[in-house]
Write a protein that holds these residues in place. Sequence first.
Motif, PDB file in Angstrom:
ATOM      1  N   THR A  57       0.824  -1.198   0.000  1.00 32.46           N
ATOM      2  CA  THR A  57       0.000   0.000   0.000  1.00 32.46           C
ATOM      3  C   THR A  57       0.866   1.259   0.000  1.00 32.46           C
ATOM      4  OG1 THR A  57      -0.111   0.222   2.406  1.00 32.46           O
ATOM      5  CG2 THR A  57      -1.681  -1.302   1.363  1.00 32.46           C
ATOM      6  N   GLU A  58       0.200   2.399  -0.089  1.00 33.94           N
ATOM      7  CA  GLU A  58       0.912   3.678  -0.055  1.00 33.94           C
ATOM      8  C   GLU A  58       1.718   3.859   1.226  1.00 33.94           C
ATOM      9  OE1 GLU A  58       1.151   6.338  -2.299  1.00 33.94           O
ATOM     10  OE2 GLU A  58       0.337   4.910  -3.749  1.00 33.94           O
ATOM     11  N   ALA A  59       1.347   3.132   2.279  1.00 28.19           N
ATOM     12  CA  ALA A  59       2.067   3.248   3.555  1.00 28.19           C
ATOM     13  C   ALA A  59       3.525   2.816   3.431  1.00 28.19           C
ATOM     14  CB  ALA A  59       1.364   2.425   4.630  1.00 28.19           C
ATOM     15  N   LYS A  61       5.658   3.916   1.584  1.00 31.65           N
ATOM     16  CA  LYS A  61       6.493   5.112   1.387  1.00 31.65           C
ATOM     17  C   LYS A  61       6.993   5.697   2.706  1.00 31.65           C
ATOM     18  CE  LYS A  61       4.287   6.405  -2.989  1.00 31.65           C
ATOM     19  NZ  LYS A  61       3.491   7.425  -3.717  1.00 31.65           N
ATOM     20  N   ASN A  62       6.371   5.298   3.805  1.00 32.76           N
ATOM     21  CA  ASN A  62       6.794   5.794   5.116  1.00 32.76           C
ATOM     22  C   ASN A  62       7.863   4.915   5.753  1.00 32.76           C
ATOM     23  OD1 ASN A  62       4.850   7.889   4.996  1.00 32.76           O
ATOM     24  ND2 ASN A  62       3.267   6.480   5.723  1.00 32.76           N
ATOM     25  N   ASP A  63       8.185   3.807   5.128  1.00 33.44           N
ATOM     26  CA  ASP A  63       9.190   2.908   5.688  1.00 33.44           C
ATOM     27  C   ASP A  63      10.580   3.549   5.549  1.00 33.44           C
ATOM     28  OD1 ASP A  63       9.317  -0.351   6.334  1.00 33.44           O
ATOM     29  OD2 ASP A  63      11.200   0.502   5.651  1.00 33.44           O
ATOM     30  N   TYR A  66      12.454   2.599   2.398  1.00 30.04           N
ATOM     31  CA  TYR A  66      11.803   2.767   1.102  1.00 30.04           C
ATOM     32  C   TYR A  66      12.755   3.429   0.108  1.00 30.04           C
ATOM     33  CZ  TYR A  66       8.393   4.244  -2.411  1.00 30.04           C
ATOM     34  OH  TYR A  66       7.719   4.437  -3.595  1.00 30.04           O
ATOM     35  N   ARG A 175       8.335  -6.887   6.420  1.00 33.99           N
ATOM     36  CA  ARG A 175       7.561  -6.271   7.505  1.00 33.99           C
ATOM     37  C   ARG A 175       6.424  -7.173   7.994  1.00 33.99           C
ATOM     38  NH1 ARG A 175      11.859  -4.257   7.331  1.00 33.99           N
ATOM     39  NH2 ARG A 175      12.276  -2.087   6.727  1.00 33.99           N
TER      40      ARG A 175
END
Length: 410
Positions: A57-59, A61-63, A66, A175
Amino acid sequence: MAQDLKQYFASKREQATEVLMDLIRIPSTAGKEGPVAEYLHDNMKPFCDEIGYIEVTEAIKNDPDYATPVKGLTYGDRPNVRAAMKGSGGGKSLIFNTHMDVVPPSSTHERPFDPYLEDGKIYGRGACDAKGQLVTLWLVMQAIRDLELGLGGDVIGHMVIEEENGGNGTIAMARTGERADASINLEPSNFKIFPQIRGAVWFDATVYGQAGHSGSGGTVSALLKALRAIELFTAYHDVALAESRGKFPLFDQFPNPAPLTIGQLHAGDWPAQAPQKATFSGVLGILPDRTKEDVMAHLRQIVRDCGDEWLAENFEIEFTYRHDASVIEPDHPLVLALQDACRQTGPEGEVTAMTASSDAWWYNNQLGIPTAWFGPGDLAYAHSNNEHIIVDDILTASEVLLRFIQGWCK
């Protein structure tokens, strides 16, 4: 049993050819892997004990890991695929990781997504990197079911998006926290076994100057300042390489196992004008005695401390891809068992180091799963106009891996 396995995989030659050609026909560059995921999910479902989509998901990008060398990617319709053959319990487990994405073809690559078979080789973008690896995993999972191996440990497949641009699909798999007793990173190795894999950082650097007419005073060429920064990076690479010598024998055999490559340099708008801005992009390999954090900090510091006040104050750098090296010992049980399976099948199974980076480090370093790189195909042809794989090599690799599984997961 040896002859039985050879005959079994020989009987799969036509299927392997058909599946690989189907996969190559799908132009699954970054952002377009969805149809490959659907193809694998639907066609492996009849023989896998478990198979499903792992959404990205778009989430993602917060890793903190990334990677962003390809800009503007969106998520929600390009899942990873997870498949598993379940063991009865008591045996060691195994994760395979390989990828569904391919690099874009060059402008001179004829028929990149129109595969053809010639002299036992299948040609097309992704043939060896890594759609031939996907077919190998397919055949191995199918063989576990067809041959009723009755394993004790689970055999799991992670088929991921975006390996080529930094490993974002593997981040999503890591993850989930899934663990196993070993992992094999399926990438073309020409039947060599790579327990030690270098890391890398990719970077985009920008240098600002003071534009002006070539005949006027007071100009500062951003291009010349960028060339000075590249000189500093080159010197850093040379020192890092010298300091690594003698620490990692598998890497020492290579003259430059962790090169600095400057792939792009852009500056200026007019021949008679000092450029206001220059950009350069590249990749620096990382050996196991340094971390990606070390290297990123050092590259910033050498510019800051170079003695050129203008360059120090007008320099920016973004690290778009960040991998640490992945290392297990050459005599690790995973390596020895994989080498034994090679020798039972035919290949020598030479143990050496890999001078490119891969997704192995997420399993080995972050999840604590001993990981090695192995697979059919020759990396020398990957990403090239001549990319291909020998069909018989896919069958041989499948046999090697099934023999390994019989011992490891029993």
